[in-house]
Design an enzyme around this catalytic site. Structure first.
Site, PDB file in Angstrom:
ATOM      1  N   ARG A 188      -9.820  25.508  13.983  1.00 33.10           N
ATOM      2  CA  ARG A 188     -10.483  26.452  14.881  1.00 33.10           C
ATOM      3  C   ARG A 188     -11.757  26.974  14.210  1.00 33.10           C
ATOM      4  NH1 ARG A 188      -9.315  32.683  15.872  1.00 33.10           N
ATOM      5  NH2 ARG A 188     -10.857  33.002  17.512  1.00 33.10           N
ATOM      6  N   HIS A 240     -17.555  34.599  18.517  1.00 32.58           N
ATOM      7  CA  HIS A 240     -16.828  35.273  17.443  1.00 32.58           C
ATOM      8  C   HIS A 240     -17.777  36.294  16.796  1.00 32.58           C
ATOM      9  CE1 HIS A 240     -13.263  34.813  14.523  1.00 32.58           C
ATOM     10  NE2 HIS A 240     -13.930  35.892  14.145  1.00 32.58           N
ATOM     11  N   GLU A 248     -11.115  38.443  19.847  1.00 28.93           N
ATOM     12  CA  GLU A 248     -10.781  39.839  19.595  1.00 28.93           C
ATOM     13  C   GLU A 248     -11.689  40.852  20.321  1.00 28.93           C
ATOM     14  OE1 GLU A 248      -8.573  39.350  15.287  1.00 28.93           O
ATOM     15  OE2 GLU A 248     -10.433  40.487  15.368  1.00 28.93           O
ATOM     16  N   ASN A 304      -4.219  36.926  17.792  1.00 27.81           N
ATOM     17  CA  ASN A 304      -4.475  37.186  16.376  1.00 27.81           C
ATOM     18  C   ASN A 304      -3.605  38.353  15.951  1.00 27.81           C
ATOM     19  OD1 ASN A 304      -6.452  35.252  16.555  1.00 27.81           O
ATOM     20  ND2 ASN A 304      -8.166  36.618  16.105  1.00 27.81           N
ATOM     21  N   TYR A 339      -1.758  40.445  12.489  1.00 20.20           N
ATOM     22  CA  TYR A 339      -1.669  40.634  11.043  1.00 20.20           C
ATOM     23  C   TYR A 339      -0.628  41.661  10.634  1.00 20.20           C
ATOM     24  CZ  TYR A 339      -5.882  37.822  10.635  1.00 20.20           C
ATOM     25  OH  TYR A 339      -6.770  36.785  10.684  1.00 20.20           O
ATOM     26  N   GLU A 398      -4.807  33.383  14.774  1.00 14.56           N
ATOM     27  CA  GLU A 398      -5.038  33.888  13.413  1.00 14.56           C
ATOM     28  C   GLU A 398      -3.798  34.608  12.931  1.00 14.56           C
ATOM     29  OE1 GLU A 398      -8.450  36.369  12.626  1.00 14.56           O
ATOM     30  OE2 GLU A 398      -9.751  35.175  13.941  1.00 14.56           O
TER      31      GLU A 398
END
Length: 516
Positions: free
Chosen positions: A107, A152, A197, A339, A341, A410
């Site tokens: 990606r 992005h 995002e 995404n 985390y 991600e």
């Protein structure tokens, strides 16, 4: 780039809190778990973070070029992406790394101003197009599929001067850009991501100062950005769907950053706060696309309208979608790009009254969040290791949005550098384990993308935080890439299609598996 889910962490002593037992247990670590048939593995980067060549071969200025050159030490180490990893010149080495890892896909994102230096379609930059053609063709030579992000975070500075995502004409400008890249690369690119995002773009860049363009117009610019961005995303989707899908036969979707908001207690107030935090944080972007009804979440509309009236505004600070716009946006994604985390606890009590800047979306929400000090941390203050949050988030997406196909676009862990990165290895294993638990619960997760292939320019943190499977030597003009221990572990996961906690790699030499 990672989701700064806890950009502002409120460390509050609330008395007893509800602890969640991590899904990963010691017993589990003695087993080998298989990934589903057809599951795909990749890694990711973004254009400004790795390409360099910021003003080479006709490329024009974007908002990160502008920020890092006009206010260099707004970046933690006063650095920039002028050279970064020099991927513009070293794309063959990048593909070699993909081959070493045995990736199914990679990606990466396109630089708008490298392709359209005037920001508009009156001029297409041949050198920029050649760079991406060369990268795509080199990947396909080795059966590595491109997954391409259109945007992005690197808005052309010229368009930012015209208002960027706050100018409703951005829907047309972005649509023109999208159509151009579909025409240029769509014969070979079969997986498209429109936006990376939205929360970080709007909340951090327009409402706050933690991302370019650092407008700091809270509770107004971020909401305007959200509406225009969603309409622009929908424009790209409809262009692809109506003009290119039949001949190019690809997929197109959006990537949304999300952490899991766990109620801090069993109280109804905290449960409501956690649900509302999710809707304000990422539901504002997911609900208009993935819900059956479309539109912004009703509680968001109600709370912002009420606060706006209290504050003396003549109308809600949250722009409305017309009924036609609701339908235009609803359903415009072939998959839920995620995404993820980290996660944390959410609460609401009198301690949060009046502590947020007003107006702001934080004040509109009126809830606090915190993490536990004992949780394992990364080199990034906001990134705590909370694998059970990943599991719960995936189940929530399944339950709330009728189990869409999910692409994990991600997921990763930061260190301060060095080749021995056991913390990153532990993180990947725990989060992949949690993901497998969610798949066992029926979540339709099809793709996993490690952030990131290699170290890169980490936005406001510069080069101080490292997320790469490969370490990059920024003191070396050649930007030498060296595999970390985690690269060997990830390679084995990809090769075996299994999660084996006992695997210990031989890190002497990273080789290419010719059978890939």
């Amino acid at each position: 780039m990672k989701s700064l889910y806890h950009l502002m962490i409120l460390v509050v002593l609330l008395g007893p809190v509800k602890f969640n037992e991590c899904k990963t247990t010691d017993a589990r670590q003695n087993t080998v778990r298989r990934f589903p048939e057809g599951f795909l593995f990749g890694t990711a980067t973004a254009s400004y973070q790795v390409e360099g060549a910021w003003n080479v071969d006709g490329k024009a200025e974007n908002i990160w070029d502008h920020l890092t050159h006009t206010h260099p030490c707004d970046i933690k180490d006063c650095s920039n992406g002028d050279i970064a990893n020099d991927s513009y010149n070293q794309y063959k080495r990048d593909v070699e790394m993909m081959r070493e890892l045995g990736l199914d896909f990679y990606r990466f994102s396109l630089s708008w101003t490298r392709i359209l230096p005037t920001s508009f379609v009156d001029k297409i930059n041949e050198a920029g197009v050649n760079y991406y053609n060369n990268l795509i063709d080199e990947m396909l030579k080795y059966n590595i599929q491109p997954m391409v992000t259109l945007y992005h975070w690197d808005m052309p500075q010229k368009l930012q001067d015209l208002g960027g995502w706050n100018n409703p004409h951005i829907v047309d400008w972005y649509g023109d850009y999208a159509r151009t890249v579909f025409e240029l690369f769509g014969d070979r690119v079969k997986n498209w991501i429109t936006m990376n995002e939205p929360r970080e773009i709007c909340y951090q860049g327009y409402g706050d100062v933690t991302m370019a363009p650092r407008l700091n117009i809270k509770g107004v610019a971020d909401y305007m950005c959200a509406k225009n961005l969603l309409l622009a995303h929908a424009r790209a989707y409809h262009i692809y769907n109506d003009e290119f899908r039949e001949t190019q036969n690809g997929t197109i979707g959006i990537t949304i950053s999300a952490g899991f908001s766990e109620p801090a207690s069993e109280s109804e107030e905290d449960k409501v706060a956690a649900e509302e935090a999710a809707l304000f944080g990422w539901g504002i972007y997911a609900q208009p696309i993935f819900s059956e009804t479309g539109d912004f979440p009703s509680i968001l509309k109600e709370k912002v309208a009420a606060k706006s009236a209290e504050q003396g505004f003549l109308r809600s600070r949250l722009p409305e979608f017309t009924p036609e716009e609701v339908e235009y946006v609803r359903g415009t994604s072939d998959f839920f790009g995620l995404n993820h985390y980290s996660s944390g606890y959410t609460f609401r009590n009198e301690s949060v009254l009046g502590i947020f800047e007003s107006p702001s979306s934080d004040d509109d929400l009126g809830a606090g969040s915190y993490v536990l000090e004992e949780w394992e941390t990364s080199a990034s203050s906001w990134l705590k290791v909370v694998p059970w949050g990943f599991y719960k988030l995936l189940v929530k997406i399944k339950d709330d949005y009728n189990n869409p196909p999910v692409f994990i676009t991600e997921n990763g862990f930061s260190t301060l550098g060095g080749l021995e990165d056991d913390g990153r290895i532990s993180y990947y294993r725990k989060y992949l384990d949690a993901m497998l638990d969610a798949i066992a619960e029926g979540c339709d997760v099809r793709v996993y993308t490690a952030w990131s292939l290699m170290d890169n320019f980490e936005w406001m943190q510069g080069y101080t935080e490292r997320f790469g499977l490969y370490e990059v030597d920024y003191e070396d003009p050649a930007r030498t890439r060296t595999p970390r221990k985690s690269a060997f572990v990830y390679k084995e996961i990809v090769r075996s299609r299994a999660l084996d906690w006992s695997y210990q790699p031989d890190t002497d030499v990273m080789t290419i598996d010719d059978g890939h």
